[in-house]
Design a protein around this motif. Sequence first.
Motif, PDB file in Angstrom:
ATOM      1  N   ALA A 197       0.832  -1.205   0.000  1.00 41.22           N
ATOM      2  CA  ALA A 197       0.000   0.000   0.000  1.00 41.22           C
ATOM      3  C   ALA A 197       0.865   1.253   0.000  1.00 41.22           C
ATOM      4  N   SER A 198       2.066   1.126  -0.525  1.00 46.69           N
ATOM      5  CA  SER A 198       2.972   2.273  -0.531  1.00 46.69           C
ATOM      6  C   SER A 198       2.471   3.401  -1.424  1.00 46.69           C
ATOM      7  N   HIS A 199       1.547   3.087  -2.351  1.00 50.31           N
ATOM      8  CA  HIS A 199       0.989   4.096  -3.233  1.00 50.31           C
ATOM      9  C   HIS A 199      -0.246   4.777  -2.625  1.00 50.31           C
ATOM     10  N   TYR A 200      -0.592   4.421  -1.401  1.00 49.04           N
ATOM     11  CA  TYR A 200      -1.787   4.979  -0.762  1.00 49.04           C
ATOM     12  C   TYR A 200      -1.561   6.435  -0.351  1.00 49.04           C
ATOM     13  N   PRO A 201      -2.635   7.192  -0.237  1.00 51.28           N
ATOM     14  CA  PRO A 201      -2.507   8.578   0.231  1.00 51.28           C
ATOM     15  C   PRO A 201      -2.135   8.624   1.707  1.00 51.28           C
ATOM     16  N   ARG A 202      -1.752   9.790   2.187  1.00 58.31           N
ATOM     17  CA  ARG A 202      -1.490   9.975   3.607  1.00 58.31           C
ATOM     18  C   ARG A 202      -2.798   9.778   4.379  1.00 58.31           C
ATOM     19  N   ILE A 203      -2.725   9.066   5.497  1.00 61.91           N
ATOM     20  CA  ILE A 203      -3.928   8.716   6.262  1.00 61.91           C
ATOM     21  C   ILE A 203      -3.723   9.091   7.725  1.00 61.91           C
ATOM     22  N   LEU A 204      -4.714   9.774   8.277  1.00 65.09           N
ATOM     23  CA  LEU A 204      -4.741  10.065   9.711  1.00 65.09           C
ATOM     24  C   LEU A 204      -6.036   9.497  10.271  1.00 65.09           C
ATOM     25  N   ALA A 205      -5.924   8.555  11.195  1.00 66.11           N
ATOM     26  CA  ALA A 205      -7.084   7.984  11.874  1.00 66.11           C
ATOM     27  C   ALA A 205      -7.086   8.470  13.318  1.00 66.11           C
ATOM     28  N   THR A 206      -8.225   8.959  13.766  1.00 67.24           N
ATOM     29  CA  THR A 206      -8.359   9.407  15.150  1.00 67.24           C
ATOM     30  C   THR A 206      -9.378   8.509  15.859  1.00 67.24           C
ATOM     31  N   THR A 207      -9.166   8.286  17.151  1.00 72.38           N
ATOM     32  CA  THR A 207     -10.076   7.426  17.900  1.00 72.38           C
ATOM     33  C   THR A 207     -10.007   7.774  19.382  1.00 72.38           C
ATOM     34  N   SER A 208     -10.830   7.100  20.169  1.00 69.62           N
ATOM     35  CA  SER A 208     -10.878   7.310  21.614  1.00 69.62           C
ATOM     36  C   SER A 208     -10.834   5.960  22.310  1.00 69.62           C
ATOM     37  N   PHE A 209     -10.072   5.878  23.364  1.00 66.40           N
ATOM     38  CA  PHE A 209      -9.839   4.609  24.045  1.00 66.40           C
ATOM     39  C   PHE A 209     -11.124   4.047  24.648  1.00 66.40           C
ATOM     40  N   ASN A 210     -12.026   4.913  25.101  1.00 66.87           N
ATOM     41  CA  ASN A 210     -13.241   4.450  25.772  1.00 66.87           C
ATOM     42  C   ASN A 210     -14.470   4.464  24.867  1.00 66.87           C
ATOM     43  N   VAL A 218     -10.012  -0.499  18.835  1.00 66.93           N
ATOM     44  CA  VAL A 218      -9.213  -1.533  18.182  1.00 66.93           C
ATOM     45  C   VAL A 218      -9.383  -1.505  16.664  1.00 66.93           C
ATOM     46  N   GLU A 219     -10.507  -1.031  16.178  1.00 64.08           N
ATOM     47  CA  GLU A 219     -10.720  -1.028  14.726  1.00 64.08           C
ATOM     48  C   GLU A 219      -9.712  -0.112  14.019  1.00 64.08           C
ATOM     49  N   PRO A 220      -9.638   1.179  14.361  1.00 67.93           N
ATOM     50  CA  PRO A 220      -8.609   1.993  13.705  1.00 67.93           C
ATOM     51  C   PRO A 220      -7.197   1.580  14.077  1.00 67.93           C
ATOM     52  N   ALA A 221      -7.000   1.051  15.289  1.00 68.03           N
ATOM     53  CA  ALA A 221      -5.655   0.620  15.685  1.00 68.03           C
ATOM     54  C   ALA A 221      -5.170  -0.522  14.787  1.00 68.03           C
ATOM     55  N   LYS A 222      -6.032  -1.509  14.540  1.00 65.69           N
ATOM     56  CA  LYS A 222      -5.678  -2.615  13.655  1.00 65.69           C
ATOM     57  C   LYS A 222      -5.483  -2.126  12.214  1.00 65.69           C
ATOM     58  N   TRP A 223      -6.377  -1.279  11.764  1.00 67.43           N
ATOM     59  CA  TRP A 223      -6.326  -0.764  10.387  1.00 67.43           C
ATOM     60  C   TRP A 223      -5.016  -0.033  10.134  1.00 67.43           C
ATOM     61  N   VAL A 224      -4.651   0.860  11.064  1.00 66.76           N
ATOM     62  CA  VAL A 224      -3.405   1.615  10.906  1.00 66.76           C
ATOM     63  C   VAL A 224      -2.207   0.677  10.956  1.00 66.76           C
ATOM     64  N   ALA A 225      -2.255  -0.319  11.842  1.00 67.72           N
ATOM     65  CA  ALA A 225      -1.144  -1.274  11.913  1.00 67.72           C
ATOM     66  C   ALA A 225      -0.966  -1.994  10.581  1.00 67.72           C
TER      67      ALA A 225
END
Length: 767
Positions: free
Chosen positions: A692-705, A712-719
């Motif tokens: 996915a090196s050709h992907y655009p820059r991505i910023l995912a924001t989330t909240s622990f609670n 976990v959804e954005p955490a896994k996705w970003v990983a």
Amino acid sequence: MSDAPTPPATEPSTAESPRTARRPSERTFHGDTFTDDYEWLRRKDDPEVVAHLEAQNAWTLARQEHLAPLRQTLFDEIKGRTLETDLSVPSRDGAWWYYARTVEGQQYPIHARYPAAGPDDWTPRVLEPGTPVPGEQVLLDQNAEADGHGFFALGSLDVSDDGARLLHAADTAGDERYTLRVRDLATGADLQDEVRDTAPGALFAPDGEHIFYLTVDEAWRPWRVWRHRLGTPASDDVLVFEEPDERYWVGVGLSRSKKYLQIELGSKVTSESWLLEADDPTGEFRIVWPRREGVEYTVEHAVLPPALVDLPPAQEAPAETAASTGSARDVLLILHNNDALNFELVWSPVPAPGTTVGPEAATVVVPHDAGVRLEGVSASERYLVLYYRREAISRSAVLSLVEPDQSGEPAASGPRSAWAFQEISFGQPLESVGAGVGVWEQPNLKAGYTSFVTPQSLYLYDVASGERTLLKQQPVLGGYDPDDYDQRREWAVAEDGTRIPVSLVWRKDAVRFERSAGAAGSTTGAPDEPAPLLLYGYGAYEFSIDPYFSVPRLSLLDRGVVFAVAHVRGGGEMGRAWYDDGKLAAKHNTFTDYVACGRHLVDSGWTASDRLVADGGSAGGLLVGAATNLAPELFAGVLAGVPFVDALTSMLDPTLPLTVTEWDEWGDPLHDPEVYRYMRSYSPYENVPDDASHYPRILATTSFNDTRVLYVEPAKWVARLQAAGAPAMLKIEMSAGHGGVSGRYSAWEQVAFEHAWVLDVLGLADH
């Protein structure tokens, strides 16, 4: 789980992202096996998971350190445009006028009231910000309540009918579990009554001695209604209603007339309402219409003149429900979709105790219209207000229940134009209008209005003449002039030929046009050169993104950014069919619609792929995540807030919050192999390519609670994105919920962080 040695969760570095350990686990359903390397991040209580999230956060902040001056500038601009010490327009209820005010430097509003001058005092005072309000009584200062807490959210706030007590419930963790308390307004002290772990929406019965509240099950679904009597322990509270079907959410309320307590429950496709005379709060609720799969309805109590309801003798309302206003009739206004895709409005007799009524007893008031989506109705002693949607614009219309020559007395008889609703419009091509009837006995009507360029405005509306008197417009400091900005509706064409509405707003002197101004000074054609553009989308739950004003958005517009909304299928902008064409087995339309909108804006010259940023939150995060997999070359950046990007994993686990209730929206992949395969084809997490090196820059924001879209959804996705070489970052708030941080200054800081990142992607960080 694999028995292989487990590498460290992270390798701290500011040059490259923290490396997320791969710990493969296999998930097999319907003959398909998916290897999930990052499911271990779901272990919220594991110190290693917390350390990894904190490392991701630290790396993101380090990578964004060069934007700190811009973030401060954006924050200062939002703050500088906001009247920090301000007041809402008061609303009368009983013997008091209620309002909220804010104070410069304080995060949260203060709820207060002042006494009405008498029974005829129905015009709110003009309150001057920063000037003491004569007779003010502070009910609840959220700043004092929030002191010592990193997060604070109010879930319930209600005053007893006699004005003597205040019910309030707060969440101090972000997990949407609220502690309910009752305050004696004469002394300012809380009583001993306290109920923990309630859901939002608690209220007093009219007697002021009983409180109805909700609790949630393990999946955070409101499912039980309880009754609490003041002065008794919570352990003695009475369970009034329980809904065992996990698809249904339950709510409790009070009719505007305060004559009926109401329990409302609904899945995504079916609903049911129950009523109880409010003067008998310990009595038994009764069903209005028994539930029928696929039939949705809402109920509003009204007292109507006989000219509108002319009941045949067989349908006379029971004597015990007769209204006190002469021969006017107690009825229920029911908005439903039984054989009416876009809903129709009917009236029905109120069911007597021990009985029910059904659709066969109803009389049509506003028939179904394929081009008009009916959305709601409100009733007061003098008015009915109908809410609906036509041509992707929300609208309101009012019907007076009084004859013009009766000086405000309810009409009893005589000729009238039955059910002749009068539409309220401010004459703009893109506008949001909402009329409010206030409390039951209120003699006047208020109308709210906004657009992409018009701040929120509240008017007194004269139904007879159509005249409007401005009560208050959202103040925008710093010399804001709406004439400096323009807005427009365009239409993209989807893969199947469907026309998709796109709304745009921009600053006139920042975006130049070749062609001359069109009608009413609006521009036509495309800009002289492609402009930087932020494209927002949502597309789920029949939720519509209507024109709205935003102070933080001005900082983008003033730097030359065009803001656009893609009104994709799955939302409700174009009616129920628009929603149906973007859910379940038609969900793919939502994603291709969004891509089509982006391509339309590029092809028509509004922007270019290297100047286009995708933006979506929650279900809109799923949208932009799926669109990125479909067309990564279309976007320069992707801003995904609390994104629902691991949708298939969540929908396969009925123990997770919201899963079962969501099956009517997304489908049930646990039991249906076709649904599984369909969701597997679009869920963003599973479809990240190996490279996915050709992907655009991505910023995912989330909240622990967050209890709605788990962190976990954005955490896994970003990983997974990072492992595939995509330039992705994760920003997580460790003490917040689905709506992000609490407090207005903290919220501005969050917006400033996101907008600084957007401007950096668009090459405007130095502007």
